[in-house]
Design a protein around this motif. Structure first.
Motif, PDB file in Angstrom:
ATOM      1  N   UNK A 187       0.840  -1.195   0.000  1.00  0.00           N
ATOM      2  CA  UNK A 187       0.000   0.000   0.000  1.00  0.00           C
ATOM      3  C   UNK A 187       0.881   1.254   0.000  1.00  0.00           C
ATOM      4  N   UNK A 188       0.485   2.225  -0.835  1.00  0.00           N
ATOM      5  CA  UNK A 188       1.205   3.507  -0.882  1.00  0.00           C
ATOM      6  C   UNK A 188       0.217   4.646  -0.600  1.00  0.00           C
ATOM      7  N   UNK A 189       0.745   5.840  -0.295  1.00  0.00           N
ATOM      8  CA  UNK A 189      -0.108   7.033  -0.253  1.00  0.00           C
ATOM      9  C   UNK A 189       0.441   8.082  -1.221  1.00  0.00           C
ATOM     10  N   UNK A 190      -0.461   8.956  -1.660  1.00  0.00           N
ATOM     11  CA  UNK A 190      -0.117   9.942  -2.695  1.00  0.00           C
ATOM     12  C   UNK A 190       0.387  11.246  -2.091  1.00  0.00           C
ATOM     13  N   UNK A 191       0.560  11.310  -0.792  1.00  0.00           N
ATOM     14  CA  UNK A 191       0.976  12.546  -0.135  1.00  0.00           C
ATOM     15  C   UNK A 191      -0.198  13.204   0.552  1.00  0.00           C
ATOM     16  N   UNK A 192       0.084  14.039   1.562  1.00  0.00           N
ATOM     17  CA  UNK A 192      -0.969  14.676   2.342  1.00  0.00           C
ATOM     18  C   UNK A 192      -1.919  15.422   1.420  1.00  0.00           C
ATOM     19  N   UNK A 193      -3.180  15.352   1.722  1.00  0.00           N
ATOM     20  CA  UNK A 193      -4.222  15.981   0.911  1.00  0.00           C
ATOM     21  C   UNK A 193      -4.450  15.269  -0.415  1.00  0.00           C
ATOM     22  N   UNK A 194      -3.937  14.036  -0.520  1.00  0.00           N
ATOM     23  CA  UNK A 194      -3.905  13.359  -1.816  1.00  0.00           C
ATOM     24  C   UNK A 194      -5.230  12.869  -2.362  1.00  0.00           C
ATOM     25  N   UNK A 195      -6.308  12.998  -1.603  1.00  0.00           N
ATOM     26  CA  UNK A 195      -7.592  12.489  -2.110  1.00  0.00           C
ATOM     27  C   UNK A 195      -8.080  13.250  -3.341  1.00  0.00           C
ATOM     28  N   UNK A 196      -7.756  14.537  -3.422  1.00  0.00           N
ATOM     29  CA  UNK A 196      -8.111  15.300  -4.634  1.00  0.00           C
ATOM     30  C   UNK A 196      -7.427  14.659  -5.842  1.00  0.00           C
ATOM     31  N   UNK A 197      -6.173  14.323  -5.641  1.00  0.00           N
ATOM     32  CA  UNK A 197      -5.376  13.706  -6.706  1.00  0.00           C
ATOM     33  C   UNK A 197      -6.000  12.359  -7.097  1.00  0.00           C
ATOM     34  N   UNK A 198      -6.407  11.572  -6.102  1.00  0.00           N
ATOM     35  CA  UNK A 198      -7.093  10.306  -6.400  1.00  0.00           C
ATOM     36  C   UNK A 198      -8.293  10.552  -7.307  1.00  0.00           C
ATOM     37  N   UNK A 199      -9.038  11.620  -7.003  1.00  0.00           N
ATOM     38  CA  UNK A 199     -10.260  11.907  -7.765  1.00  0.00           C
ATOM     39  C   UNK A 199      -9.939  12.202  -9.230  1.00  0.00           C
ATOM     40  N   UNK A 200      -8.862  12.962  -9.477  1.00  0.00           N
ATOM     41  CA  UNK A 200      -8.566  13.289 -10.873  1.00  0.00           C
ATOM     42  C   UNK A 200      -7.913  12.102 -11.595  1.00  0.00           C
ATOM     43  N   UNK A 201      -7.147  11.284 -10.863  1.00  0.00           N
ATOM     44  CA  UNK A 201      -6.577  10.068 -11.472  1.00  0.00           C
ATOM     45  C   UNK A 201      -7.726   9.177 -11.950  1.00  0.00           C
ATOM     46  N   UNK A 202      -8.704   9.013 -11.073  1.00  0.00           N
ATOM     47  CA  UNK A 202      -9.857   8.178 -11.389  1.00  0.00           C
ATOM     48  C   UNK A 202     -10.679   8.775 -12.530  1.00  0.00           C
ATOM     49  N   UNK A 203     -10.914  10.079 -12.445  1.00  0.00           N
ATOM     50  CA  UNK A 203     -11.696  10.764 -13.481  1.00  0.00           C
ATOM     51  C   UNK A 203     -11.047  10.630 -14.846  1.00  0.00           C
ATOM     52  N   UNK A 204      -9.720  10.802 -14.881  1.00  0.00           N
ATOM     53  CA  UNK A 204      -9.010  10.713 -16.152  1.00  0.00           C
ATOM     54  C   UNK A 204      -9.047   9.281 -16.681  1.00  0.00           C
ATOM     55  N   UNK A 205      -8.861   8.308 -15.782  1.00  0.00           N
ATOM     56  CA  UNK A 205      -8.859   6.903 -16.220  1.00  0.00           C
ATOM     57  C   UNK A 205     -10.219   6.501 -16.770  1.00  0.00           C
ATOM     58  N   UNK A 206     -11.288   6.956 -16.102  1.00  0.00           N
ATOM     59  CA  UNK A 206     -12.630   6.511 -16.472  1.00  0.00           C
ATOM     60  C   UNK A 206     -13.282   7.419 -17.511  1.00  0.00           C
ATOM     61  N   UNK A 207     -12.548   8.439 -17.959  1.00  0.00           N
ATOM     62  CA  UNK A 207     -13.112   9.353 -18.967  1.00  0.00           C
ATOM     63  C   UNK A 207     -14.286  10.147 -18.438  1.00  0.00           C
ATOM     64  N   UNK A 208     -14.180  10.674 -17.223  1.00  0.00           N
ATOM     65  CA  UNK A 208     -15.286  11.435 -16.623  1.00  0.00           C
ATOM     66  C   UNK A 208     -15.580  12.688 -17.435  1.00  0.00           C
ATOM     67  N   UNK A 209     -16.846  13.114 -17.431  1.00  0.00           N
ATOM     68  CA  UNK A 209     -17.172  14.374 -18.104  1.00  0.00           C
ATOM     69  C   UNK A 209     -16.847  15.556 -17.193  1.00  0.00           C
ATOM     70  N   UNK A 210     -16.757  15.287 -15.877  1.00  0.00           N
ATOM     71  CA  UNK A 210     -16.437  16.351 -14.929  1.00  0.00           C
ATOM     72  C   UNK A 210     -15.924  15.720 -13.639  1.00  0.00           C
ATOM     73  N   UNK A 211     -15.016  16.435 -12.970  1.00  0.00           N
ATOM     74  CA  UNK A 211     -14.524  15.990 -11.663  1.00  0.00           C
ATOM     75  C   UNK A 211     -14.911  17.064 -10.659  1.00  0.00           C
ATOM     76  N   UNK A 212     -15.650  16.669  -9.638  1.00  0.00           N
ATOM     77  CA  UNK A 212     -16.121  17.644  -8.651  1.00  0.00           C
ATOM     78  C   UNK A 212     -15.397  17.443  -7.326  1.00  0.00           C
ATOM     79  N   UNK A 213     -14.831  18.511  -6.801  1.00  0.00           N
ATOM     80  CA  UNK A 213     -14.168  18.473  -5.499  1.00  0.00           C
ATOM     81  C   UNK A 213     -15.082  19.219  -4.530  1.00  0.00           C
ATOM     82  N   UNK A 214     -15.760  18.469  -3.665  1.00  0.00           N
ATOM     83  CA  UNK A 214     -16.692  19.080  -2.715  1.00  0.00           C
ATOM     84  C   UNK A 214     -15.979  19.336  -1.390  1.00  0.00           C
TER      85      UNK A 214
END
Ligand code: ASP
Ligand code: MG
Length: 440
Positions: A187-214
């Motif tokens: 298991x690795x971590x992406x760095x502090x506050x990295x959940x935003x980064x997870x969201x865009x990694x996922x969005x880019x991989x899945x071809x999202x039409x939009x990525x929302x950071x709430x």
């Protein structure tokens, strides 16, 4: 589909999770994938737990368990499904205390529990609120990374693996932010506050039409509202501007967040969980022009150091900069801003890491100085490089409150003016700049 990332402050508590459930329910036709971070304070506690365990103190396990028992009760979710994870965490902490050893790899494993707990509780609470959902551990879902524990980056094959995992899922996935795994299964971590980064990694991989950071602000602001109460939210920003702000300490986004979104040109929207009808900030490649605005926003980073090297011999030939910066690299001193003159070079860095050894190595040849207690301030706006007089106005504003500027950088990025002041002066400098460029 869209990706919706909720921060720890958006999901803790019955009232909050009901809001999130309402927000998500309204967007079900857009096939959302949720990403969540740990409940507020949990990652800090887990990191402290690991360090305490090194000294034989395991008491923080109960602190973390208590927070999640309370969260579960408040969210109307069962705590029992978390029990095996707590057993695993306890075994890990015992291991650390027995071996008296804490490697970056083990630290990442410990830190991963925050998101694993929250994803499970949030999924259960959403189901409770009429939105059937299932928790997904990103490391089981194909988020493969390199082996830089504590600051891992996704591997190219992650995209395909993520697509294969998510395509057949029926229930709404609630994915752990912040974490991934190596090819070898660590298991690795992406760095502090990295959940935003997870969201865009996922969005880019899945071809999202939009990525929302709430989160809990009305988007990205003209300055940190804790420092500048008159700061206003921004309707839109370019990717380049938002990157610059994240990099220079804008508190809203992890610095790498925008990279995957930029690569696939996916709009990122920063929204407020507590004001879901507020339009927030839209981040796209080419935002609509805003009339009259020169600067978009002002960011700053405190507790910086300036490391300077000088030698009269620097005038006498090439190669000195290469020599100095290869020493920075060898000692792992991360350089942010640089200024050079004929006989000296100054660089800012965020921490003490490697500085002492760097200075020791270069001292025979260069006169070395280290100034602590500095702050980098950065004013961002696309096109300011081509607007006559912006730099003059920036420094006039800073001068008007009697703040001395130690170092200046303009032109390396097309859209910023950055400078260094003493940490003690940063509030005055930022407020003066904000008053000048964003008059109330
Ligand atoms: N929980 C992690 C942290 O505190 C990641 C995040 O919140 O985005 O750094
Ligand atoms: Mg955050």
């Amino acid at each position: 589909m869209i990706v919706m990332k909720f921060g720890g402050s958006s999901v803790a508590g019955a009232e909050k999770i009901r809001r999130v459930a309402d927000i998500v329910r309204g967007r079900l036709p857009r096939k959302p994938v949720l990403v969540v971070s740990a409940f507020r304070g949990t990652t800090d506690d887990l990191l402290a737990l690991a360090h305490d365990a090194l000294k034989g103190d395991l008491s923080k396990i109960e602190t973390v368990a208590k927070r999640h028992r309370e969260a579960a009760a408040e969210l109307g979710a069962a705590f029992e499904p978390l029990a095996p994870l707590f057993d695993e965490l306890t075994a890990l902490a015992r291991g650390i205390s027995l071996l008296r050893e804490l490697t970056p790899r083990t630290l990442d494993r410990v830190a991963s529990f925050g998101e694993r707990f929250s994803a499970r509780l949030v999924a259960a609470a959403l189901a409770e609120n009429g939105v059937p959902a299932r928790a997904v551990d990103a490391f089981d879902a194909g988020l493969l990374t390199d082996e830089r524990f504590g600051a891992a980056a996704p591997l190219p094959e992650a995209d395909e693996a993520l697509r294969a995992f998510f395509a057949p899922l029926a229930d709404l996935p609630v994915v752990t932010g912040f974490v991934g795994r190596t090819r070898g299964g660590e298991i690795t971590t992406l760095g502090r506050n990295g959940s935003d980064y997870s969201a865009t990694i996922l969005g880019a991989a899945l071809g999202a039409e939009e990525i929302q950071i709430w989160s809990d602000t009305d988007g990205i602001m003209t300055a940190d509202p804790r420092l500048v109460p008159s700061a206003k939210p921004l309707g839109s920003l370019s990717f380049a501007e938002a990157c610059e702000l994240a990099y220079y300490g804008g508190k809203v986004l992890h610095p790498h967040t925008l990279v995957p979104a930029m690569a696939k040109d996916i709009p990122v929207r920063v929204l407020n969980t507590f004001k879901p009808d507020h339009p927030g900030t839209l981040i796209v490649a080419h935002p609509p022009k805003t009339d009259g605005a020169t600067l978009k926003s002002i960011a700053f980073k405190r507790r910086q150091l300036i490391v300077s090297a000088s030698s009269p011999r620097m005038t006498s030939g090439p190669g000195f900069l290469a020599q100095i910066f290869s020493a920075f690299a060898r000692h792992g001193v991360d350089v942010d801003m640089v200024a050079t003159s004929e006989v000296s070079v100054s660089a800012t860095t965020a921490g003490e890491k490697g500085v002492e050894r760097l200075v020791a190595e270069l001292t025979p040849e260069f006169e070395m100085t280290v100034e602590r207690g500095q702050a980098v301030v950065c004013a961002v706006g696309d096109g300011i490089q081509h607007m006559p007089g912006v730099a003059a106005e920036v420094f006039a504003a800073v001068r008007s409150v009697g703040v001395n500027v130690r170092m200046i950088s303009q032109g390396a990025s097309k859209n910023n003016v950055a400078f260094v002041v003493e940490d003690a002066d940063v509030e005055r400098a930022v407020r003066a700049l904000h008053d000048r460029f964003f008059p109330a």
